[in-house]
Design a protein around this motif. Structure first.
Motif, mmCIF file in Angstrom:
data_model
loop_
_atom_site.group_PDB
_atom_site.id
_atom_site.type_symbol
_atom_site.label_atom_id
_atom_site.label_comp_id
_atom_site.label_asym_id
_atom_site.label_seq_id
_atom_site.Cartn_x
_atom_site.Cartn_y
_atom_site.Cartn_z
ATOM 1 N N ASN A 108 0.516 -1.146 0.091
ATOM 2 C CA ASN A 108 -0.405 0.043 0.002
ATOM 3 C C ASN A 108 0.808 1.246 0.402
ATOM 4 N N ALA A 109 2.381 1.329 0.740
ATOM 5 C CA ALA A 109 2.884 2.446 0.559
ATOM 6 C C ALA A 109 3.743 2.580 -0.505
ATOM 7 N N ILE A 110 4.174 1.635 -1.216
ATOM 8 C CA ILE A 110 3.947 2.003 -2.706
ATOM 9 C C ILE A 110 3.116 2.181 -3.737
ATOM 10 N N SER A 111 2.037 2.086 -3.724
ATOM 11 C CA SER A 111 1.327 2.357 -4.105
ATOM 12 C C SER A 111 0.694 3.965 -3.609
ATOM 13 N N VAL A 112 1.293 4.398 -3.072
ATOM 14 C CA VAL A 112 0.940 5.494 -2.739
ATOM 15 C C VAL A 112 1.690 6.475 -3.299
ATOM 16 N N ALA A 113 2.971 6.368 -2.447
ATOM 17 C CA ALA A 113 3.712 6.747 -3.058
ATOM 18 C C ALA A 113 4.466 7.570 -4.679
ATOM 19 N N HIS A 114 3.872 6.368 -5.574
ATOM 20 C CA HIS A 114 3.950 6.358 -6.533
ATOM 21 C C HIS A 114 2.764 6.475 -7.392
ATOM 22 N N LEU A 115 1.273 6.579 -6.465
ATOM 23 C CA LEU A 115 0.374 6.705 -7.031
ATOM 24 C C LEU A 115 -0.311 5.421 -8.778
ATOM 25 N N LEU A 116 0.178 4.562 -8.072
ATOM 26 C CA LEU A 116 -0.226 4.068 -8.875
ATOM 27 C C LEU A 116 -0.591 2.183 -8.159
ATOM 28 N N PRO A 117 -1.853 1.609 -8.858
ATOM 29 C CA PRO A 117 -2.468 0.531 -8.352
ATOM 30 C C PRO A 117 -1.635 -0.705 -8.082
ATOM 31 N N VAL A 118 -1.535 -1.273 -6.991
ATOM 32 C CA VAL A 118 -0.494 -2.280 -6.658
ATOM 33 C C VAL A 118 -1.395 -3.422 -5.965
ATOM 34 N N GLY A 119 -1.345 -4.405 -6.212
ATOM 35 C CA GLY A 119 -1.919 -5.541 -5.308
ATOM 36 C C GLY A 119 -1.147 -6.572 -4.804
ATOM 37 N N GLY A 120 -1.648 -7.831 -4.021
ATOM 38 C CA GLY A 120 -0.728 -8.874 -3.362
ATOM 39 C C GLY A 120 -1.904 -9.889 -3.139
ATOM 40 N N GLU A 121 -0.979 -10.660 -3.826
ATOM 41 C CA GLU A 121 -1.691 -12.380 -3.720
ATOM 42 C C GLU A 121 -0.783 -12.907 -2.871
ATOM 43 N N ASP A 122 -1.918 -13.699 -2.339
ATOM 44 C CA ASP A 122 -1.067 -14.938 -1.831
ATOM 45 C C ASP A 122 -0.982 -16.585 -2.835
ATOM 46 N N LEU A 123 0.662 -16.723 -3.168
ATOM 47 C CA LEU A 123 1.049 -17.473 -3.667
ATOM 48 C C LEU A 123 0.418 -18.906 -4.039
ATOM 49 N N ASP A 124 0.139 -19.696 -2.696
ATOM 50 C CA ASP A 124 -0.224 -20.639 -2.716
ATOM 51 C C ASP A 124 -1.688 -20.572 -2.562
ATOM 52 N N ARG A 125 -2.403 -20.068 -2.640
ATOM 53 C CA ARG A 125 -4.208 -19.880 -3.346
ATOM 54 C C ARG A 125 -4.277 -19.381 -4.045
ATOM 55 N N ILE A 126 -3.888 -19.706 -4.605
ATOM 56 C CA ILE A 126 -4.283 -19.047 -6.672
ATOM 57 C C ILE A 126 -3.811 -20.807 -7.489
ATOM 58 N N GLN A 127 -4.878 -20.946 -8.091
ATOM 59 C CA GLN A 127 -5.062 -22.303 -8.798
ATOM 60 C C GLN A 127 -5.103 -21.541 -10.073
ATOM 61 N N GLY A 128 -3.718 -21.988 -10.181
ATOM 62 C CA GLY A 128 -3.848 -22.024 -12.037
ATOM 63 C C GLY A 128 -3.181 -20.205 -12.385
ATOM 64 N N GLY A 129 -2.994 -20.294 -13.704
ATOM 65 C CA GLY A 129 -2.473 -19.254 -14.119
ATOM 66 C C GLY A 129 -3.959 -18.479 -13.375
ATOM 67 N N MET A 130 -3.093 -16.621 -13.879
ATOM 68 C CA MET A 130 -4.193 -15.815 -13.182
ATOM 69 C C MET A 130 -4.523 -14.939 -15.029
ATOM 70 N N ARG A 131 -5.474 -14.301 -15.098
ATOM 71 C CA ARG A 131 -6.049 -13.461 -15.852
ATOM 72 C C ARG A 131 -6.894 -12.616 -16.125
ATOM 73 N N LEU A 132 -6.440 -11.451 -16.805
ATOM 74 C CA LEU A 132 -6.518 -10.293 -16.914
ATOM 75 C C LEU A 132 -8.011 -10.471 -17.920
ATOM 76 N N VAL A 133 -9.495 -11.310 -18.013
ATOM 77 C CA VAL A 133 -10.452 -10.935 -18.682
ATOM 78 C C VAL A 133 -11.786 -9.698 -18.675
ATOM 79 N N ARG A 134 -12.366 -9.854 -19.532
ATOM 80 C CA ARG A 134 -13.845 -9.240 -19.297
ATOM 81 C C ARG A 134 -14.514 -10.798 -18.650
ATOM 82 N N ALA A 135 -15.758 -10.510 -18.051
ATOM 83 C CA ALA A 135 -16.447 -10.838 -17.301
ATOM 84 C C ALA A 135 -17.697 -11.414 -18.123
#
Length: 232
Positions: A108-135
């Motif tokens: 969150n600090a990096i997001s605010v300092a650079h005014l960029l969206p930054v997210g964090g995900e638990d790798l062990d809970r992700i199933q397969g690959g990550m995709r950015l799609v239109r639902a």
């Protein structure tokens, strides 16, 4: 990178100026918010004030570009703000930024300092690959309401990050699901720094390097891998 990431053709056509930088960290030690993270958040707020120079966050050119992208897939950006704008508004308010846990405070600090969206995900809970799609509108999204987990579904056409099990973040980077969020038990994480033109590759790389440095200070034994800036 251990997790494949992909931006769909439909999202690329909607926002050809979109780019993101992935960062993986293994062997992290998370825990409750501490003094170091709190100081990082306070300093990020000061850097944000300097960056904006008296302007409201929505007048920054790349935040305006995020608003245009949100409008393009049917969201009202004044009601559904991208994560960078929402955090910036909290940073500028009297209450300041929330303290969540050590890892979330860092990104969150990096997001605010650079005014960029930054997210964090638990790798062990992700199933397969990550995709950015239109639902399609059928994908499950696990969130919390009234202290209990509930399953919602995105609107058809909404831009979402998802894995093989369902949506991990709705409306691009507006609301993260509970299934993959970073908890105090998380030890491996995927971080995504997102930019919209006019944000440059160099700006994303600078923010990514700062995130890696902050994570290393918080978790000296962690193994951190910074990926390349990607558009697809």
């Amino acid at each position: 990178m251990s997790r494949p990431l992909h931006v769909s053709d439909e999202v690329h056509a909607l926002a050809p100026g979109f780019a993101y930088l992935p960062l993986e960290a293994h062997g992290l030690t998370n825990g409750p918010s501490d003094a170091a993270g709190s100081a990082l958040l306070d300093e990020a707020g000061r850097r944000l004030v300097e960056r904006l120079g008296g302007r409201p966050p929505q007048e920054a050119p790349h935040i305006a570009a995020w608003r245009a992208a949100y409008t393009a897939f049917g969201c009202k950006p004044s009601r559904t703000r991208n994560s960078a704008e929402a955090l910036a508004k909290r940073a500028l308010a009297d209450g300041g930024l929330p303290r969540i846990n050590r890892l979330v405070d860092v990104y969150n600090a990096i997001s605010v300092a650079h005014l960029l969206p930054v997210g964090g995900e638990d790798l062990d809970r992700i199933q397969g690959g990550m995709r950015l799609v239109r639902a399609t509108g059928e994908e499950p999204f696990v969130t919390a309401a009234g202290g209990a987990e509930v399953v919602e579904h995105p609107e058809p056409g909404e831009v979402v990050w998802c894995d093989d099990e369902g949506v991990t973040c709705r409306r691009w980077n507006w609301r993260q699901g509970v299934r993959t969020r970073l908890t105090e038990q998380s030890v491996n994480a995927l971080f995504l720094l997102e930019g919209m033109d006019p944000v440059t590759t160099a700006e994303l790389e600078t923010a990514g390097a700062e995130l890696a440095e902050a994570l290393h200070k918080a978790c000296p034994e962690a193994r951190i891998e910074i990926g390349d800036v990607r558009h697809r």
